[in-house]
Scaffold this motif. Sequence first.
Motif, PDB file in Angstrom:
ATOM      1  N   UNK A 217     -50.878 -57.241 -20.383  1.00  0.00           N
ATOM      2  CA  UNK A 217     -50.477 -55.838 -20.255  1.00  0.00           C
ATOM      3  C   UNK A 217     -49.018 -55.706 -19.844  1.00  0.00           C
ATOM      4  N   UNK A 218     -48.574 -56.610 -18.984  1.00  0.00           N
ATOM      5  CA  UNK A 218     -47.167 -56.570 -18.589  1.00  0.00           C
ATOM      6  C   UNK A 218     -46.256 -56.819 -19.787  1.00  0.00           C
TER       7      UNK A 218
ATOM      8  N   UNK B 236     -42.626 -47.160   5.770  1.00  0.00           N
ATOM      9  CA  UNK B 236     -43.188 -48.504   5.675  1.00  0.00           C
ATOM     10  C   UNK B 236     -42.539 -49.223   4.507  1.00  0.00           C
ATOM     11  N   UNK B 237     -42.075 -50.451   4.743  1.00  0.00           N
ATOM     12  CA  UNK B 237     -41.536 -51.280   3.675  1.00  0.00           C
ATOM     13  C   UNK B 237     -42.593 -52.266   3.208  1.00  0.00           C
ATOM     14  N   UNK B 238     -42.820 -52.292   1.898  1.00  0.00           N
ATOM     15  CA  UNK B 238     -43.721 -53.284   1.314  1.00  0.00           C
ATOM     16  C   UNK B 238     -42.996 -53.915   0.123  1.00  0.00           C
ATOM     17  N   UNK B 239     -43.545 -55.010  -0.378  1.00  0.00           N
ATOM     18  CA  UNK B 239     -43.010 -55.620  -1.584  1.00  0.00           C
ATOM     19  C   UNK B 239     -43.893 -55.243  -2.761  1.00  0.00           C
ATOM     20  N   UNK B 240     -43.264 -54.795  -3.844  1.00  0.00           N
ATOM     21  CA  UNK B 240     -43.966 -54.548  -5.089  1.00  0.00           C
ATOM     22  C   UNK B 240     -43.577 -55.649  -6.057  1.00  0.00           C
ATOM     23  N   UNK B 241     -44.558 -56.409  -6.497  1.00  0.00           N
ATOM     24  CA  UNK B 241     -44.336 -57.540  -7.397  1.00  0.00           C
ATOM     25  C   UNK B 241     -44.774 -57.178  -8.810  1.00  0.00           C
ATOM     26  N   UNK B 242     -44.482 -58.055  -9.742  1.00  0.00           N
ATOM     27  CA  UNK B 242     -44.826 -57.815 -11.137  1.00  0.00           C
ATOM     28  C   UNK B 242     -46.331 -57.650 -11.291  1.00  0.00           C
ATOM     29  N   UNK B 243     -46.730 -56.569 -11.952  1.00  0.00           N
ATOM     30  CA  UNK B 243     -48.142 -56.276 -12.155  1.00  0.00           C
ATOM     31  C   UNK B 243     -48.746 -55.357 -11.128  1.00  0.00           C
ATOM     32  N   UNK B 244     -47.980 -55.007 -10.093  1.00  0.00           N
ATOM     33  CA  UNK B 244     -48.530 -54.177  -9.017  1.00  0.00           C
ATOM     34  C   UNK B 244     -48.635 -52.707  -9.441  1.00  0.00           C
ATOM     35  N   UNK B 245     -49.640 -52.067  -8.874  1.00  0.00           N
ATOM     36  CA  UNK B 245     -49.877 -50.634  -9.023  1.00  0.00           C
ATOM     37  C   UNK B 245     -49.645 -49.960  -7.685  1.00  0.00           C
ATOM     38  N   UNK B 246     -48.958 -48.808  -7.714  1.00  0.00           N
ATOM     39  CA  UNK B 246     -48.838 -47.980  -6.522  1.00  0.00           C
ATOM     40  C   UNK B 246     -49.102 -46.542  -6.936  1.00  0.00           C
ATOM     41  N   UNK B 247     -49.993 -45.880  -6.229  1.00  0.00           N
ATOM     42  CA  UNK B 247     -50.343 -44.488  -6.515  1.00  0.00           C
ATOM     43  C   UNK B 247     -50.082 -43.664  -5.273  1.00  0.00           C
TER      44      UNK B 247
ATOM     45  N   UNK C 279     -43.356 -62.484 -18.864  1.00  0.00           N
ATOM     46  CA  UNK C 279     -43.614 -61.061 -19.111  1.00  0.00           C
ATOM     47  C   UNK C 279     -42.769 -60.537 -20.268  1.00  0.00           C
ATOM     48  N   UNK C 280     -41.778 -61.317 -20.680  1.00  0.00           N
ATOM     49  CA  UNK C 280     -40.827 -60.845 -21.686  1.00  0.00           C
ATOM     50  C   UNK C 280     -39.570 -60.274 -21.063  1.00  0.00           C
ATOM     51  N   UNK C 281     -39.539 -60.220 -19.731  1.00  0.00           N
ATOM     52  CA  UNK C 281     -38.377 -59.708 -19.001  1.00  0.00           C
ATOM     53  C   UNK C 281     -37.751 -60.896 -18.269  1.00  0.00           C
TER      54      UNK C 281
END
Length: 224
Positions: free
Chosen positions: A32-33, A171-182, A206-208
Motif C-alpha cells: 500500500x505504501x 505531545x511529541x511522537x514519531x510517525x514512521x512509514x506506514x503509520x496512521x494518525x487520526x 516504498x519507492x521513495x
Amino acid sequence: MGSDPHTAHTGRDRRELAPGAVHVPGWLSPDQQRELVTACRGWARGPAPIRHTKLPRGGVMSVQTVCIGWHWQPYAYTRTADDVNGARVAEFPDWMVELGRRALVEAYQDATAGDTYTPDTALINFYDGQAKLGMHQDKEERSSAPVVSLSVGDTCVFRFGNTETRTKPYTDIELASGDLFVFGGPSRFAYHGVPKVRPGTGDPATGLSSGRLNITMRVTGLDG
C-alpha cells in the motif's frame, strides 16, 4: 488500492494521545505504501503540480504540497489551483474514500466509525530532510469530520497539541512509514506540526528513496 491494511500491526500498538486523536503504527502494508507513492507522484505532475506554497505575508512553506479534490491555499479551498496554474485539481478517488473509512474503523475500534465518512480532499505534503511545519490548526473546512493522516518514507517528529494555543501542552511522537494518525471529535481542531524529519530512516522499497510523504484526508463540507 485493493490490499488489506489490517495485517501490518497489532492492536496493542494503538495509542490514543487525546480524546479522538489516535496513532496506529504500521497500519499501511508495504504494498500500500508503494501504491500511495506511485499515486502521489502522478498527482505531483499535475494537472496542478506540486509547489512550495506562498503565504499571504510573503513567506514560503518549506514543505511542498499538491492537492486533490479541492485545492488548498492560505486560507481557503477552491476547485482550481489559482495560485499555481489555474488548472482544476485531480479528482478525489473512490479508493481513497474507502481507505479513509477503513482508517476510522481501525483508529476508533468501531465498525461503524467510517459509515458516514466521505473525504473529498487531500493535502499531500512532501518533506525533504530540512522541511518543517509550524504549529497550526486545520480549520478551513466547514465540517468537523476527522482528519486521516498517512505517512510514507522518512520518520518525523510529530507534535500534537491542544485546541487553544500553539504552545504547551503538547505531545511529541514519531510517525514512521506506514503509520496512521487520526484526529477528530474533541481533538479535531488541535494545533499540530512537524518540527523535524529524520533523514535516511525510510525504506527505499516504498519507492521513495528519501524524504517523507504525508497524505491528510479531510471533509471540506463545501458544495460545487
